[in-house]
Scaffold this motif. Structure first.
Motif, PDB file in Angstrom:
ATOM      1  N   SER A  59       3.359  16.242  -5.115  1.00 46.35           N
ATOM      2  CA  SER A  59       4.508  17.123  -4.893  1.00 46.35           C
ATOM      3  C   SER A  59       4.964  17.781  -6.186  1.00 46.35           C
ATOM      4  O   SER A  59       5.299  18.974  -6.213  1.00 46.35           O
ATOM      5  N   ASP A  60       4.996  17.007  -7.269  1.00 44.61           N
ATOM      6  CA  ASP A  60       5.409  17.558  -8.552  1.00 44.61           C
ATOM      7  C   ASP A  60       4.436  18.645  -9.019  1.00 44.61           C
ATOM      8  O   ASP A  60       4.850  19.676  -9.558  1.00 44.61           O
ATOM      9  N   ALA A  61       3.139  18.409  -8.806  1.00 44.09           N
ATOM     10  CA  ALA A  61       2.136  19.369  -9.256  1.00 44.09           C
ATOM     11  C   ALA A  61       2.203  20.676  -8.468  1.00 44.09           C
ATOM     12  O   ALA A  61       2.022  21.765  -9.024  1.00 44.09           O
ATOM     13  N   LEU A  62       2.473  20.575  -7.154  1.00 45.57           N
ATOM     14  CA  LEU A  62       2.481  21.747  -6.282  1.00 45.57           C
ATOM     15  C   LEU A  62       3.871  22.311  -6.036  1.00 45.57           C
ATOM     16  O   LEU A  62       4.009  23.381  -5.433  1.00 45.57           O
ATOM     17  N   GLN A  72       0.832  -1.198   0.000  1.00 44.08           N
ATOM     18  CA  GLN A  72       0.000   0.000   0.000  1.00 44.08           C
ATOM     19  C   GLN A  72       0.866   1.247   0.000  1.00 44.08           C
ATOM     20  O   GLN A  72       0.546   2.254  -0.650  1.00 44.08           O
ATOM     21  N   PHE A  73       1.970   1.209   0.721  1.00 41.50           N
ATOM     22  CA  PHE A  73       2.890   2.346   0.720  1.00 41.50           C
ATOM     23  C   PHE A  73       3.457   2.576  -0.679  1.00 41.50           C
ATOM     24  O   PHE A  73       3.626   3.721  -1.110  1.00 41.50           O
ATOM     25  N   ALA A  74       3.755   1.499  -1.398  1.00 37.44           N
ATOM     26  CA  ALA A  74       4.279   1.617  -2.756  1.00 37.44           C
ATOM     27  C   ALA A  74       3.311   2.372  -3.659  1.00 37.44           C
ATOM     28  O   ALA A  74       3.725   3.162  -4.513  1.00 37.44           O
ATOM     29  N   THR A  80      12.303  10.154  -9.487  1.00 32.04           N
ATOM     30  CA  THR A  80      11.442   8.976  -9.344  1.00 32.04           C
ATOM     31  C   THR A  80      11.349   8.583  -7.872  1.00 32.04           C
ATOM     32  O   THR A  80      12.220   8.921  -7.054  1.00 32.04           O
ATOM     33  N   THR A  81      10.301   7.841  -7.550  1.00 32.19           N
ATOM     34  CA  THR A  81      10.172   7.361  -6.180  1.00 32.19           C
ATOM     35  C   THR A  81      11.276   6.351  -5.858  1.00 32.19           C
ATOM     36  O   THR A  81      11.728   6.273  -4.712  1.00 32.19           O
ATOM     37  N   GLU A 117       1.387   8.426  -5.465  1.00 31.05           N
ATOM     38  CA  GLU A 117       0.404   9.500  -5.413  1.00 31.05           C
ATOM     39  C   GLU A 117       1.014  10.762  -4.795  1.00 31.05           C
ATOM     40  O   GLU A 117       0.748  11.880  -5.257  1.00 31.05           O
ATOM     41  N   GLU A 118       1.837  10.583  -3.749  1.00 27.61           N
ATOM     42  CA  GLU A 118       2.485  11.728  -3.121  1.00 27.61           C
ATOM     43  C   GLU A 118       3.488  12.379  -4.069  1.00 27.61           C
ATOM     44  O   GLU A 118       3.641  13.601  -4.074  1.00 27.61           O
TER      45      GLU A 118
END
Length: 206
Positions: free
Chosen positions: A39-42, A27-29, A151-152, A34-35
């Motif tokens: 972050s990229d958008a904001l 679920q964290f993956a 990338t994550t 999503e985070e």
């Protein structure tokens, strides 16, 4: 770990770790992707804290696996209580079981300096009071900040490397990954590029 995360993203898994009730790694993956998009958008970063319980294997060997599991449960509870009931109340976060003896914390809209303070507070709340049977437990923590556009897998790998570096200093330690921002603050001068230096010398004859 990145290859494992790629696999987990493609499979159906439970939302929470059955032992600690922290988010499961699968679920964290999904959540960290999503985070990243947010972050990229904001253009607002998040911070990761990888929290490794020191010497959990030794605790398991001495007191049994069941007691070791209770240490994991208590540690997860202390982390959540800190974030919900203290100066960090209101922080938006993800708290996940990352590995057998470690947790990952993602704090939304955090800078690296604030992330370091959070990590120090987590370290303190884990070691402050003895656990059941009067056992003292400590944790070592690696902290890093997401860099907009990366990338994550990159930010996760950097966090794991930072934890590995922290462990070189022993236990009960917080280590913060270097960033362009904190390099400037600390006036760290990068090492010269030796290959370029030698090439200039050959060209100038010096």
């Amino acid at each position: 770990m990145s290859q494992q995360l790629v696999y987990l993203r493609s499979e159906a898994h439970p939302l929470r770790d059955s032992l600690t009730r922290a988010l499961s790694l699968p679920q964290f993956a999904l959540s960290i992707e999503e985070e990243k998009d947010r972050s990229d958008a904001l253009s607002i970063p998040f911070v990761l804290c990888l929290i490794d319980i020191d010497a959990l294997r030794n605790i398991n060997d001495e007191f049994g696996r069941r007691y070791g599991d209770s240490v994991l449960v208590e540690t997860a509870s202390r982390i959540r209580s800190l974030l919900d009931d203290s100066d960090f109340d209101g922080v938006e976060y993800l708290h996940a079981r990352f590995d057998g003896d470690s947790f990952m914390l993602l704090a939304r809209d955090f800078t690296i300096k604030r992330g370091e303070r959070l990590a120090q507070a987590i370290r303190d709340v884990i070691r402050h009071d003895p656990y059941d049977r009067g056992i003292g437990v400590t944790a070592t923590i690696g902290v890093t900040q997401y860099r907009i556009g990366e990338t994550t897998d990159c930010v996760l790998a950097r966090c794991e490397k930072t934890l590995y570096l922290a462990k070189q200093f022993g236990t009960d330690h917080v280590e913060v990954a270097q960033t362009p921002e904190n390099l400037r603050v600390s006036n760290v001068v990068p090492l010269p590029n030796l290959a370029q230096t030698h090439r200039r010398r050959r060209l100038t004859g010096s």
